[in-house]
Design a protein around this motif. Structure first.
Motif, mmCIF file in Angstrom:
data_model
loop_
_atom_site.group_PDB
_atom_site.id
_atom_site.type_symbol
_atom_site.label_atom_id
_atom_site.label_comp_id
_atom_site.label_asym_id
_atom_site.label_seq_id
_atom_site.Cartn_x
_atom_site.Cartn_y
_atom_site.Cartn_z
ATOM 1 N N ARG A 14 0.815 -1.219 0.000
ATOM 2 C CA ARG A 14 0.000 0.000 0.000
ATOM 3 C C ARG A 14 0.850 1.272 0.000
ATOM 4 N NH1 ARG A 14 -5.717 -0.477 2.047
ATOM 5 N NH2 ARG A 14 -6.137 -2.687 2.166
ATOM 6 N N ASN A 43 3.511 1.219 -5.721
ATOM 7 C CA ASN A 43 2.703 1.578 -6.885
ATOM 8 C C ASN A 43 3.534 1.636 -8.154
ATOM 9 O OD1 ASN A 43 1.490 4.017 -8.651
ATOM 10 N ND2 ASN A 43 -0.138 2.801 -7.678
ATOM 11 N N LYS A 44 4.830 1.783 -8.016
ATOM 12 C CA LYS A 44 5.712 1.900 -9.184
ATOM 13 C C LYS A 44 6.097 0.543 -9.745
ATOM 14 C CE LYS A 44 7.534 6.123 -7.234
ATOM 15 N NZ LYS A 44 8.634 6.694 -6.485
ATOM 16 N N ALA A 87 2.496 -4.638 -7.008
ATOM 17 C CA ALA A 87 1.378 -3.990 -6.298
ATOM 18 C C ALA A 87 0.068 -4.226 -7.034
ATOM 19 C CB ALA A 87 1.641 -2.500 -6.145
ATOM 20 N N ARG A 88 0.113 -4.339 -8.323
ATOM 21 C CA ARG A 88 -1.097 -4.541 -9.105
ATOM 22 C C ARG A 88 -1.656 -5.955 -8.947
ATOM 23 N NH1 ARG A 88 2.198 -1.207 -11.741
ATOM 24 N NH2 ARG A 88 1.390 0.809 -12.360
ATOM 25 N N PRO A 119 3.361 4.213 -1.563
ATOM 26 C CA PRO A 119 3.509 4.856 -2.871
ATOM 27 C C PRO A 119 4.616 4.213 -3.711
ATOM 28 C CG PRO A 119 3.275 6.514 -1.171
ATOM 29 C CD PRO A 119 3.411 5.186 -0.471
#
Length: 153
Positions: free
Chosen positions: A140, A145-146, A150-151, A142
């Motif tokens: 979770r 997210n890169k 995470a997806r 930031p």
């Protein structure tokens, strides 16, 4: 089951004599070799389990009846963030009876858990199913997210 502590344990529904195992040693022999059955007071067994646990919890089923025992079991949810997925399903067996309420039992334990943990929240889903939200899980962040991992969470 131990004796109820007070009204929050719903002594009107759950009785100490109801769930005493007749032969705990036979129960220990029942699981497959790649499983372990831990028998004992949750106030003692949960901290020991979390101290030695090194995997990822994927699901928890809470069936300890009492408020006091549920509070002890919910300590499972305050380990290192990487011990959990960002969201984890949890089943609570004693939340639907007409007498279950927010001032006793599992519902009170969940409410108090949510109030005392800013980064872990237990949210109702449907009926007896809930979801632990691990807000401090690395997925979770930031930075996560890169990356594609995470997806997939």
């Amino acid at each position: 089951m131990s004796p109820p502590v007070d009204y929050r344990d719903h002594p009107e529904y759950y009785f100490t004599r109801d769930l005493a195992p007749e032969n705990p040693e036979a129960m220990r022999a029942a699981p497959p070799s790649n499983r372990e059955l831990i028998i004992g007071p949750v106030e003692e067994t949960v901290p020991e389990f979390m101290r030695t646990f090194s995997g990822t919890l994927a699901f928890v089923s809470v069936g300890v009846d009492y408020y006091s025992s549920t509070k002890a079991v919910l300590r499972l949810f305050i380990g290192q963030p990487s011990c959990y997925r960002p969201t984890m399903p949890a089943f609570f067996d004693d939340v639907l009876h007409d007498g279950h309420n927010g001032w006793a039992g599992e519902r009170l334990a969940i409410s108090e858990f949510n109030a005392s943990n800013s980064m872990r929240k237990i949210a109702p889903r449907i009926d007896q199913m809930f979801c632990l939200h691990v807000l401090d899980n690395p997925a979770r962040s930031p930075e996560a997210n890169k990356t594609s991992i995470a997806r997939r969470m």
